[in-house]
Design a protein around this motif. Structure first.
Motif, PDB file in Angstrom:
ATOM      1  N   ILE A 106       0.766  -1.160  -0.076  1.00 50.75           N
ATOM      2  CA  ILE A 106      -0.068   0.095   0.116  1.00 50.75           C
ATOM      3  C   ILE A 106       0.774   1.282   0.205  1.00 50.75           C
ATOM      4  O   ILE A 106       1.864   1.126   0.571  1.00 50.75           O
ATOM      5  N   ASN A 107       0.477   2.018  -0.920  1.00 49.19           N
ATOM      6  CA  ASN A 107       1.302   3.401  -0.889  1.00 49.19           C
ATOM      7  C   ASN A 107       1.190   4.075   0.453  1.00 49.19           C
ATOM      8  O   ASN A 107       0.113   4.381   0.834  1.00 49.19           O
ATOM      9  N   PRO A 108       2.511   4.133   0.960  1.00 51.84           N
ATOM     10  CA  PRO A 108       2.411   4.845   2.504  1.00 51.84           C
ATOM     11  C   PRO A 108       1.923   6.411   2.497  1.00 51.84           C
ATOM     12  O   PRO A 108       1.682   6.796   3.612  1.00 51.84           O
TER      13      PRO A 108
ATOM     14  N   MET B 204      14.264   6.989  -6.943  1.00 51.11           N
ATOM     15  CA  MET B 204      13.094   6.111  -7.648  1.00 51.11           C
ATOM     16  C   MET B 204      13.259   4.978  -7.942  1.00 51.11           C
ATOM     17  O   MET B 204      12.453   4.184  -7.707  1.00 51.11           O
ATOM     18  N   LEU B 205      14.398   4.346  -8.010  1.00 50.81           N
ATOM     19  CA  LEU B 205      14.778   2.901  -8.411  1.00 50.81           C
ATOM     20  C   LEU B 205      14.154   2.083  -7.277  1.00 50.81           C
ATOM     21  O   LEU B 205      13.626   1.087  -7.380  1.00 50.81           O
ATOM     22  N   GLU B 206      14.494   2.814  -6.201  1.00 51.27           N
ATOM     23  CA  GLU B 206      14.272   1.835  -4.915  1.00 51.27           C
ATOM     24  C   GLU B 206      12.881   1.815  -4.577  1.00 51.27           C
ATOM     25  O   GLU B 206      12.161   0.898  -4.537  1.00 51.27           O
ATOM     26  N   VAL B 207      12.044   2.997  -5.042  1.00 44.69           N
ATOM     27  CA  VAL B 207      10.771   3.091  -4.757  1.00 44.69           C
ATOM     28  C   VAL B 207       9.903   2.119  -5.673  1.00 44.69           C
ATOM     29  O   VAL B 207       9.053   1.437  -5.658  1.00 44.69           O
ATOM     30  N   ILE B 208      10.333   2.090  -7.219  1.00 40.13           N
ATOM     31  CA  ILE B 208       9.674   1.541  -8.089  1.00 40.13           C
ATOM     32  C   ILE B 208       9.798   0.079  -7.961  1.00 40.13           C
ATOM     33  O   ILE B 208       9.008  -0.565  -8.234  1.00 40.13           O
ATOM     34  N   GLY B 209      10.947  -0.610  -7.321  1.00 38.55           N
ATOM     35  CA  GLY B 209      10.960  -1.842  -7.136  1.00 38.55           C
ATOM     36  C   GLY B 209       9.849  -2.181  -5.939  1.00 38.55           C
ATOM     37  O   GLY B 209       9.724  -3.436  -5.623  1.00 38.55           O
ATOM     38  N   GLN B 210       9.191  -1.423  -5.303  1.00 31.70           N
ATOM     39  CA  GLN B 210       8.451  -1.848  -4.195  1.00 31.70           C
ATOM     40  C   GLN B 210       6.995  -2.381  -4.652  1.00 31.70           C
ATOM     41  O   GLN B 210       6.565  -1.939  -5.563  1.00 31.70           O
ATOM     42  N   ASP B 211       6.431  -3.029  -3.836  1.00 27.87           N
ATOM     43  CA  ASP B 211       5.017  -3.721  -3.892  1.00 27.87           C
ATOM     44  C   ASP B 211       3.913  -2.706  -4.263  1.00 27.87           C
ATOM     45  O   ASP B 211       3.274  -3.030  -5.304  1.00 27.87           O
ATOM     46  N   PHE B 212       3.937  -1.536  -3.597  1.00 27.31           N
ATOM     47  CA  PHE B 212       2.888  -0.702  -3.866  1.00 27.31           C
ATOM     48  C   PHE B 212       2.641  -0.021  -5.302  1.00 27.31           C
ATOM     49  O   PHE B 212       1.728   0.390  -5.709  1.00 27.31           O
ATOM     50  N   VAL B 226       1.543   6.086 -12.405  1.00 25.47           N
ATOM     51  CA  VAL B 226       2.260   5.594 -11.345  1.00 25.47           C
ATOM     52  C   VAL B 226       3.517   6.058 -11.234  1.00 25.47           C
ATOM     53  O   VAL B 226       3.985   6.299 -10.081  1.00 25.47           O
ATOM     54  N   ILE B 227       4.035   6.677 -12.303  1.00 22.45           N
ATOM     55  CA  ILE B 227       5.515   7.302 -12.024  1.00 22.45           C
ATOM     56  C   ILE B 227       5.324   8.663 -11.210  1.00 22.45           C
ATOM     57  O   ILE B 227       6.175   8.785 -10.065  1.00 22.45           O
ATOM     58  N   ALA B 231       5.364   7.002  -7.561  1.00 22.62           N
ATOM     59  CA  ALA B 231       6.837   6.706  -6.980  1.00 22.62           C
ATOM     60  C   ALA B 231       7.456   8.068  -7.009  1.00 22.62           C
ATOM     61  O   ALA B 231       8.250   8.021  -5.937  1.00 22.62           O
ATOM     62  N   LEU B 232       7.167   9.068  -7.528  1.00 21.26           N
ATOM     63  CA  LEU B 232       7.985  10.295  -7.692  1.00 21.26           C
ATOM     64  C   LEU B 232       7.871  10.924  -6.032  1.00 21.26           C
ATOM     65  O   LEU B 232       8.703  11.209  -5.298  1.00 21.26           O
ATOM     66  N   LYS B 233       6.439  11.099  -5.627  1.00 22.49           N
ATOM     67  CA  LYS B 233       6.200  11.623  -4.420  1.00 22.49           C
ATOM     68  C   LYS B 233       6.871  10.847  -3.094  1.00 22.49           C
ATOM     69  O   LYS B 233       7.348  11.332  -2.355  1.00 22.49           O
ATOM     70  N   ASN B 234       6.949   9.268  -3.287  1.00 20.08           N
ATOM     71  CA  ASN B 234       7.667   8.547  -2.021  1.00 20.08           C
ATOM     72  C   ASN B 234       9.184   8.856  -2.312  1.00 20.08           C
ATOM     73  O   ASN B 234      10.021   8.757  -1.423  1.00 20.08           O
ATOM     74  N   ALA B 235       9.654   9.102  -3.451  1.00 19.38           N
ATOM     75  CA  ALA B 235      11.169   9.063  -3.799  1.00 19.38           C
ATOM     76  C   ALA B 235      11.739  10.444  -3.367  1.00 19.38           C
ATOM     77  O   ALA B 235      12.865  10.753  -3.417  1.00 19.38           O
TER      78      ALA B 235
END
Lengths: 329, 314
Positions: A106-108, B204-212, B226-227, B231-235
């Protein structure tokens, strides 16, 4: 006659191994190598096998989360692999997946509301003014309070998060849900709750499950039919009772003998397999199980057995072994 | 959020005290008698004594410090030894030039760095990715005064033999018009762009590899969404930290850049003041630059709150 919902034909998923200075493809991991099976509407089919046998890869390839190498995946009579990206995105409304790790999937940075709303908005399942109500209804359906709707994932426990994952999958009213080790990360008491929830939802919403697991206890509880995989191939497929009471393939027998029996007086006959699973990069010729099979002969080393059925096996019970008859007696 | 801002502001107080103590000590860290040095070798005994009185060096240290602080808080940073003008005026005349230079450079480096990093991450291990990362390595390795000189030579001092056209496009010195601004901003922003690009890529690479991310794809979210949304917000969190820290070295970099391009900003003010041993000006400028740095990192901390919901700052 039951309706075929999902029909997988000769599905292959080979991952390239890049190596060398130029990053050329030097070899392939044959994670799934020619798998065919059918899932009928309303039933629960489990795929079991040890780590690395290709069960999760099969699930992902069916959904095209990883693009399969070859094969056909018919869903409701339509070949998913022939759809373009846009058509596939729309099709995702009918096929959903629940992942293993409720912490990572789930997106945190999204609240539960955003998580659920995103799917509903994309697939446009209901008009905007009913979305709020739908989300609350989903929350209650999976046993969470509607007041928890604006919380972030980190504010929930593992079991609750998995319920969010289930609510997310349900939000678009899918026909098929692939449960990829959906309860493996949860502790046993929570597992039971989540499995019961899944069963209850199946009754209420007429869902079909493709349940991927390595936990035979869970599989026995939830499945109608079971598929056993070994090294990227199906070795046995049967309805639950036939498989657990009357396994035909030596690998299935070995797997089943590993289930602990809660009875100290009963003497168990363990079939202990020796050796490791061979590498999926270069799987053994002939029967893939022959390197570890206690009954293997020269024939097994050369000829690859097909899935087949013989006398004394129930309808739709098939095993891929040359010596089903001999081993039964 | 409000309580967080208050609390975070209170936390900057020790930092500010530390900064002011260091800046104040500058005067006393000069080897020898500061009054003698500032007045010059040939100054008479009487002139040195006058200078000492003017600088307030006859008071006990704590008294000097509190005088300095209470004056500074009221906007009085002393006066220049060279020309007697108020240090505060000297700085305020140049303050916005340097801030503009730093802000434009930061915007440039964020813009280029983010785009390059995202492209690299979404096409990792392709030729595009490798090329971007090599260019970034160059950007990171070039000293900015050298880059500045090269840019001047290529783009503002007329014809270069191997180019088929006249290249006197940009002004080699000064600040204000866009012809003057382009080269200094590129000079100062290049290293930051390179760091941000590399940071964005790995994050980004780290986040893109994640399940969510896979979850989002399974929902049927468009790849672009998705990107950017998932991904970007988390990265961005480590990237924002880097941007904040980068701003500090950027302020240091303005000293060189302003010198190379003859820009009349705070950086050059420091250099000139150091050459002339104009210590009150050096003190004042260093103080203002430090405060700017503290302020930027304060803003970075607040932005975490928006980027990372798990940072419960209240």
């Amino acid at each position: 006659m039951k309706k075929e919902l999902l029909k997988v034909n000769d599905l292959k998923q080979h991952f390239p191994i890049k190596g060398g200075l130029l990053g050329r493809t030097v070899n392939h991991v044959k994670a799934v190598d020619g798998v065919s099976f059918t899932v009928y509407e309303g039933e629960t089919v489990s795929i079991v096998g040890e780590s690395g046998c290709g069960k999760s890869t099969t699930g992902r390839a069916v959904l095209r989360l990883d693009e399969p190498t070859s094969g056909e995946v018919y869903f409701d009579g339509e070949n998913l692999l022939s759809l373009n990206k846009r058509e596939m995105r729309a099709k995702r409304k009918d096929l959903q997946i629940i992942f293993q790790d409720p912490y990572a999937s789930i997106n945190p940075r999204q609240t539960v509301r955003q998580v659920l709303e995103e799917a509903i908005v994309i697939q446009n399942v209901i008009p905007p003014n009913e979305r709020e109500e739908k989300i609350k209804e989903l929350m209650e359906k999976v046993g969470l309070g509607a007041h928890q709707i604006d919380r972030f994932p980190h504010e929930f426990s593992g079991g609750q998060r998995q319920r969010i994952g289930i609510a997310r999958a349900l939000s678009v009213d899918p026909k098929l849900i692939i449960c990829d080790e959906a309860v493996s990360a949860l502790d046993v008491s929570i597992q039971a709750q989540v499995i019961n929830l899944l069963k209850q939802l199946q009754r209420e919403m007429k869902l079909t499950y493709l349940f991927i697991s390595h936990d035979l206890g869970v599989v026995r509880h939830i499945s109608d039919r079971v598929i056993v995989m070994y090294l990227g191939r199906i070795v046995e497929v049967a309805d639950k009772n036939s498989l657990f009471e009357n396994p035909k393939h030596p690998y299935t027998k070995a797997l089943l003998s590993a289930i602990p029996v809660p009875d100290p007086k009963r003497k168990k006959e363990r079939v202990i397999l020796t050796g490791d699973v061979p590498s999926p990069i270069d799987p053994p010729a002939g029967c893939r199980f022959h390197t570890r099979c206690p009954f293997a002969t020269d024939k097994c080393k050369e000829e690859e057995p097909e899935l087949r059925t013989t006398d004394g096996m129930s309808e739709q019970h098939e095993a891929a072994c040359h010596y089903i008859e001999e081993l039964s007696s | 959020m409000f309580t967080f801002i208050i609390r975070r502001s209170i936390q900057t107080i020790p930092v500010l005290i530390g900064v002011t103590v260091l800046v104040f000590m500058l005067m006393h860290l000069i080897p020898g008698d500061p009054a003698q040095i500032i007045a010059g070798e040939s100054a008479s005994e009487q002139q040195v004594e006058q200078m000492r009185e003017r600088l307030g060096l006859n008071d006990p240290l704590p008294v000097q410090y509190f005088k300095y602080i209470s004056n500074a808080v009221q906007g009085d940073l002393g006066s220049s030894v060279r020309n007697g003008r108020a240090v505060a005026d000297e700085i305020s005349a140049r303050f916005w030039t340097t801030v503009e230079l730093a802000v434009y450079s930061t915007i440039l480096s964020i813009f280029i760095g983010l785009i390059a990093g995202i492209i690299s991450a979404t096409r990792h291990y392709t030729l595009t990715d490798v090329s971007i990362m090599i260019v970034a390595l160059f950007g990171l390795s070039m000293p900015n005064f050298w880059l500045g000189l090269m840019l001047i030579q290529w783009f503002s001092i007329g014809h270069i033999s191997w180019l088929p056209f006249d290249t006197a496009w940009f002004s080699p010195s000064g600040w204000g018009s866009w012809q003057q601004n382009v080269l200094p901003v590129i000079t100062l922003g290049t290293a930051g762009a390179a760091i941000i690009a590399r940071m964005t890529r790995s994050s980004m690479l780290e986040v893109i590899g994640q399940d969510f991310i896979r979850t989002a794809r399974a929902k049927g979210v468009k790849e672009r969404v998705v990107i950017y949304r998932h991904a970007l917000k988390n990265a961005l969190i480590p990237v924002v930290t880097i941007v904040g820290l980068q701003f500090g070295s950027l302020l240091g970099g303005t000293v060189l850049t302003e010198t190379v391009f003859a820009i009349n900003g705070m950086g050059r003010l420091i250099i000139d003041a150091i050459r002339a041993r104009d210590f009150p000006v050096v003190q004042g400028t260093v103080l203002v630059i430090s405060l700017l740095f503290v302020l930027v990192n304060f803003l970075v901390d607040i932005s975490y709150r928006y980027l990372n919901k798990r940072v419960d700052l209240d």
